[in-house]
Design an enzyme around this catalytic site. Structure first.
Site, short mmCIF file in Angstrom:
data_model
loop_
_atom_site.label_atom_id
_atom_site.label_comp_id
_atom_site.label_asym_id
_atom_site.label_seq_id
_atom_site.Cartn_x
_atom_site.Cartn_y
_atom_site.Cartn_z
N PRO A 48 0.84 -1.21 0.00
CA PRO A 48 0.00 0.00 0.00
C PRO A 48 0.87 1.26 0.00
O PRO A 48 1.80 1.37 0.78
CB PRO A 48 -0.79 -0.12 1.30
CG PRO A 48 -0.77 -1.57 1.64
CD PRO A 48 0.55 -2.07 1.14
N GLU A 49 0.58 2.18 -0.92
CA GLU A 49 1.26 3.47 -0.94
C GLU A 49 0.27 4.54 -0.49
O GLU A 49 -0.84 4.23 -0.08
CB GLU A 49 1.82 3.74 -2.33
CG GLU A 49 2.91 2.71 -2.70
CD GLU A 49 3.77 3.16 -3.86
OE1 GLU A 49 3.95 4.38 -4.06
OE2 GLU A 49 4.28 2.28 -4.58
N ARG A 103 15.92 -0.48 -6.54
CA ARG A 103 14.55 -0.92 -6.77
C ARG A 103 14.31 -1.20 -8.24
O ARG A 103 14.86 -0.53 -9.11
CB ARG A 103 13.56 0.19 -6.34
CG ARG A 103 13.77 0.70 -4.92
CD ARG A 103 13.39 -0.32 -3.87
NE ARG A 103 11.98 -0.68 -3.92
CZ ARG A 103 11.00 0.00 -3.31
NH1 ARG A 103 11.29 1.07 -2.60
NH2 ARG A 103 9.74 -0.40 -3.38
N LYS A 106 2.26 7.42 5.00
CA LYS A 106 1.57 6.13 4.87
C LYS A 106 1.08 5.61 6.22
O LYS A 106 0.77 4.44 6.36
CB LYS A 106 2.50 5.11 4.22
CG LYS A 106 2.84 5.46 2.77
CD LYS A 106 3.63 4.38 2.10
CE LYS A 106 4.98 4.87 1.68
NZ LYS A 106 5.78 3.86 0.98
#
Ligand SMILES: [Zn+2]
Length: 289
Positions: free
Chosen positions: A2-3, A277, A58
């Site tokens: 979840p962002e 990433r 977040k």
């Protein structure tokens, strides 16, 4: 993972469903997920009324009567599912949105007035629910260091000041740093860099203020589009044809699209590593300067 838009989707859902309700019991199925002494759970949380649901970056904050706040991080696989007068779920999308609860991923069960239940599910157990006096939340080290919120007020003056602190760093690493801007994770970093036509490995010192303005606009647009698409909720999880869908399909230009044509120029989207990433970008639209 979840962002920010997914966490904001959780916040909006919870805001409608749980504010004004009383917590009547808390069942902790995994101590790591709820690192709060049982005595405090019983004395402070049980019996409290939920006053508000807030978000910073977040993290979610559930304000309780008695001047305490539950601070929640969903991390990789956390989700909130509400059962009772409504069936609702948001956060990490998986079949726990739909099945009988509790299930194997359920870590905490919060029982609410009116025979309603809030399940905190988290397959990988990296998420947590902590308890703080409400007045201490803003002073927590992780909170104090955070960069500006992309979707609240005008983040530009703080954003540009904080980006320029890292002249030799790649722009992708810089915007993934939560002290530059709050809530940008891998997906929205790649989407916003594509929107701004900036190669993810470009060093900050090579970018003009106009480039960075376009990038901030890209961060805001990709997050706003995701929120408008409804984020990862139970409602969006199952498509009309019954298949399991990824709501990101609706707006993502590069995420999960390696070797597919760029929506702008038709060149194949490439996948490389930047800032440690997996990074997807268009080698034609996003040339290295
Ligand atoms: Zn392109």
């Amino acid at each position: 993972m979840p962002e920010l838009p997914e966490v904001e989707t959780v916040r909006r859902g919870l805001d409608k469903l749980i504010v004004g309700k009383q917590i009547v019991a808390v069942d902790c199925l995994c101590e790591k997920s709820l690192p709060i002494a049982t005595a405090d759970v019983n004395k402070i949380i049980v019996g409290a009324t939920i006053l508000a649901v807030r978000r910073r970056a977040k993290m979610l904050m559930i304000d309780l009567s008695g001047n305490y706040t539950l601070l929640i991080h969903l991390k990789m696989t956390g989700q909130m599912v509400y059962r009772g007068e409504a069936n609702w779920g948001a956060g990490h999308p998986n079949d726990s949105f739909l099945g009988n609860l509790p299930d194997r991923s359920t870590r905490v069960i919060i029982r609410l007035s009116g025979d309603n239940t809030l399940f905190f599910n988290d397959q990988r157990k990296f998420g947590w629910i902590k308890l703080y006096p409400t007045t201490e939340i803003d002073d927590l080290p992780t909170m104090r260091k955070l960069g500006p919120e992309p979707l609240i007020g005008d983040p530009w003056p703080e954003f540009i000041r904080r980006v320029r602190r890292h002249p030799r760093l790649s722009i992708k690493a810089t915007i993934l740093d939560q002290t530059t801007i709050a809530g940008v994770g891998n997906i929205y970093a790649d989407e916003s860099l594509w929107l701004a036509k900036i190669h993810p490995a470009t060093k900050v010192e090579q970018l003009s203020d106009d480039d960075l303005k376009r990038l901030l606009d890209g961060i805001k647009k990709s997050m706003a589009d995701s929120l408008a698409a409804g984020g990862s909720t139970a409602r969006n999880y199952v498509k009309a044809d019954g298949t399991r869908g990824d709501y990101l399909d609706k707006f993502a230009a590069v995420y999960n699209r390696a070797n597919q044509p760029c929506l702008r120029c038709g060149h194949d989207i490439a996948k490389i590593r930047v800032a440690g990433r997996g990074t997807q970008y268009c080698p034609n639209c996003q040339m290295l300067q």
